[in-house]
Design a protein around this motif. Sequence first.
Motif, mmCIF file in Angstrom:
data_model
loop_
_atom_site.group_PDB
_atom_site.id
_atom_site.type_symbol
_atom_site.label_atom_id
_atom_site.label_comp_id
_atom_site.label_asym_id
_atom_site.label_seq_id
_atom_site.Cartn_x
_atom_site.Cartn_y
_atom_site.Cartn_z
ATOM 1 N N ILE A 97 15.360 3.066 12.335
ATOM 2 C CA ILE A 97 14.401 2.743 11.285
ATOM 3 C C ILE A 97 14.598 3.663 10.090
ATOM 4 C CG2 ILE A 97 11.951 2.762 10.694
ATOM 5 C CD1 ILE A 97 11.447 1.707 13.554
ATOM 6 N N ALA A 98 14.881 4.933 10.343
ATOM 7 C CA ALA A 98 15.077 5.884 9.250
ATOM 8 C C ALA A 98 16.243 5.446 8.359
ATOM 9 C CB ALA A 98 15.313 7.284 9.795
ATOM 10 N N ARG A 99 17.358 5.086 8.966
ATOM 11 C CA ARG A 99 18.533 4.662 8.189
ATOM 12 C C ARG A 99 18.292 3.317 7.513
ATOM 13 N NH1 ARG A 99 23.772 5.006 11.499
ATOM 14 N NH2 ARG A 99 24.637 4.479 9.463
ATOM 15 N N LEU A 100 17.622 2.399 8.219
ATOM 16 C CA LEU A 100 17.314 1.097 7.639
ATOM 17 C C LEU A 100 16.375 1.251 6.449
ATOM 18 C CD1 LEU A 100 17.693 -1.975 7.852
ATOM 19 C CD2 LEU A 100 15.731 -1.998 9.422
ATOM 20 N N ALA A 101 15.394 2.131 6.565
ATOM 21 C CA ALA A 101 14.458 2.370 5.462
ATOM 22 C C ALA A 101 15.195 2.895 4.238
ATOM 23 C CB ALA A 101 13.367 3.348 5.893
ATOM 24 N N GLU A 102 16.125 3.818 4.445
ATOM 25 C CA GLU A 102 16.904 4.344 3.325
ATOM 26 C C GLU A 102 17.712 3.238 2.652
ATOM 27 O OE1 GLU A 102 19.308 7.617 4.606
ATOM 28 O OE2 GLU A 102 17.573 8.801 5.212
ATOM 29 N N TYR A 103 18.360 2.426 3.468
ATOM 30 C CA TYR A 103 19.172 1.328 2.935
ATOM 31 C C TYR A 103 18.314 0.322 2.167
ATOM 32 C CZ TYR A 103 21.505 -3.181 2.931
ATOM 33 O OH TYR A 103 22.018 -4.402 2.552
ATOM 34 N N LEU A 104 17.228 -0.145 2.784
ATOM 35 C CA LEU A 104 16.398 -1.160 2.138
ATOM 36 C C LEU A 104 15.702 -0.612 0.894
ATOM 37 C CD1 LEU A 104 14.888 -2.947 5.260
ATOM 38 C CD2 LEU A 104 16.641 -3.816 3.710
ATOM 39 N N ALA A 105 15.257 0.627 0.945
ATOM 40 C CA ALA A 105 14.620 1.235 -0.226
ATOM 41 C C ALA A 105 15.613 1.301 -1.385
ATOM 42 C CB ALA A 105 14.086 2.626 0.118
ATOM 43 N N ALA A 106 16.848 1.663 -1.087
ATOM 44 C CA ALA A 106 17.879 1.715 -2.127
ATOM 45 C C ALA A 106 18.157 0.318 -2.674
ATOM 46 C CB ALA A 106 19.158 2.343 -1.582
ATOM 47 N N GLU A 107 18.185 -0.676 -1.801
ATOM 48 C CA GLU A 107 18.413 -2.046 -2.239
ATOM 49 C C GLU A 107 17.275 -2.529 -3.140
ATOM 50 O OE1 GLU A 107 21.038 -4.453 -1.576
ATOM 51 O OE2 GLU A 107 21.940 -2.482 -1.299
ATOM 52 N N LEU A 108 16.056 -2.172 -2.808
ATOM 53 C CA LEU A 108 14.919 -2.584 -3.626
ATOM 54 C C LEU A 108 14.885 -1.834 -4.955
ATOM 55 C CD1 LEU A 108 12.187 -2.907 -0.896
ATOM 56 C CD2 LEU A 108 13.175 -4.751 -2.242
ATOM 57 N N ALA A 109 15.320 -0.581 -4.933
ATOM 58 C CA ALA A 109 15.341 0.210 -6.158
ATOM 59 C C ALA A 109 16.448 -0.261 -7.096
ATOM 60 C CB ALA A 109 15.519 1.688 -5.830
ATOM 61 N N ASP A 110 17.573 -0.702 -6.531
ATOM 62 C CA ASP A 110 18.730 -1.140 -7.307
ATOM 63 C C ASP A 110 19.346 -2.347 -6.620
ATOM 64 O OD1 ASP A 110 20.839 -1.402 -9.049
ATOM 65 O OD2 ASP A 110 21.932 0.328 -8.294
ATOM 66 N N PRO A 111 18.810 -3.539 -6.870
ATOM 67 C CA PRO A 111 19.245 -4.718 -6.120
ATOM 68 C C PRO A 111 20.655 -5.193 -6.411
ATOM 69 C CG PRO A 111 17.688 -5.345 -7.835
ATOM 70 C CD PRO A 111 17.759 -3.841 -7.824
ATOM 71 N N ALA A 158 0.843 -1.196 0.000
ATOM 72 C CA ALA A 158 0.000 0.000 0.000
ATOM 73 C C ALA A 158 0.878 1.246 0.000
ATOM 74 C CB ALA A 158 -0.915 -0.015 1.225
ATOM 75 N N PHE A 159 2.150 1.065 -0.242
ATOM 76 C CA PHE A 159 3.119 2.152 -0.276
ATOM 77 C C PHE A 159 4.208 1.776 -1.264
ATOM 78 C CE2 PHE A 159 4.715 -0.886 2.728
ATOM 79 C CZ PHE A 159 6.078 -0.906 2.523
ATOM 80 N N ASP A 160 5.059 2.735 -1.589
ATOM 81 C CA ASP A 160 6.182 2.484 -2.488
ATOM 82 C C ASP A 160 7.400 2.091 -1.646
ATOM 83 O OD1 ASP A 160 8.265 2.482 -4.282
ATOM 84 O OD2 ASP A 160 7.956 4.543 -4.972
ATOM 85 N N PRO A 161 7.808 0.818 -1.657
ATOM 86 C CA PRO A 161 8.934 0.399 -0.825
ATOM 87 C C PRO A 161 10.279 0.962 -1.266
ATOM 88 C CG PRO A 161 8.219 -1.417 -2.191
ATOM 89 C CD PRO A 161 7.233 -0.293 -2.406
ATOM 90 N N THR A 162 10.323 1.610 -2.420
ATOM 91 C CA THR A 162 11.576 2.250 -2.835
ATOM 92 C C THR A 162 11.628 3.705 -2.389
ATOM 93 O OG1 THR A 162 10.733 2.851 -5.020
ATOM 94 C CG2 THR A 162 11.827 0.704 -4.811
ATOM 95 N N ASP A 163 10.568 4.176 -1.715
ATOM 96 C CA ASP A 163 10.526 5.531 -1.158
ATOM 97 C C ASP A 163 10.804 5.419 0.337
ATOM 98 O OD1 ASP A 163 9.837 7.944 0.057
ATOM 99 O OD2 ASP A 163 8.093 8.265 -1.232
ATOM 100 N N PRO A 164 11.988 5.871 0.794
ATOM 101 C CA PRO A 164 12.344 5.702 2.214
ATOM 102 C C PRO A 164 11.316 6.278 3.182
ATOM 103 C CG PRO A 164 14.250 6.423 0.978
ATOM 104 C CD PRO A 164 13.068 6.498 0.038
#
Length: 99
Positions: free
Chosen positions: A75-89, A5-11
């Motif tokens: 969580i903020a830093r983890l979200a940035e990391y995971l979003a980047a990983e999902l955007a560019d695996p 229900a959200f964009d997981p590539t958006d931190p």
Amino acid sequence: MTTFAFDPTDPAQFQGWLVDRVAEYLPDLSEPVDPHRDLGEYGLDSIAVVAFAADVEERLGTAVDPAAIWDYPTIARLAEYLAAELADPVSADERPEAA
């Protein structure tokens, strides 16, 4: 493919989802989970971190190394990391070096 229900590539959007996931592991917490507070301050131990990583991995449909939670301890830093990983695996180790 997993849908959200959200964009997981958006931190910013991913962060809210992670706050909800962490809250599930802290049922006795009397305050909202702060996305800028170190997760270790909430008392998450290594067992909880491994379970949390497995939960996130299952829901994302992609590998999540539990060490990333210690490497990106809020969580903020983890979200940035995971979003980047999902955007560019493609990991940095697999990318060709610039000439």
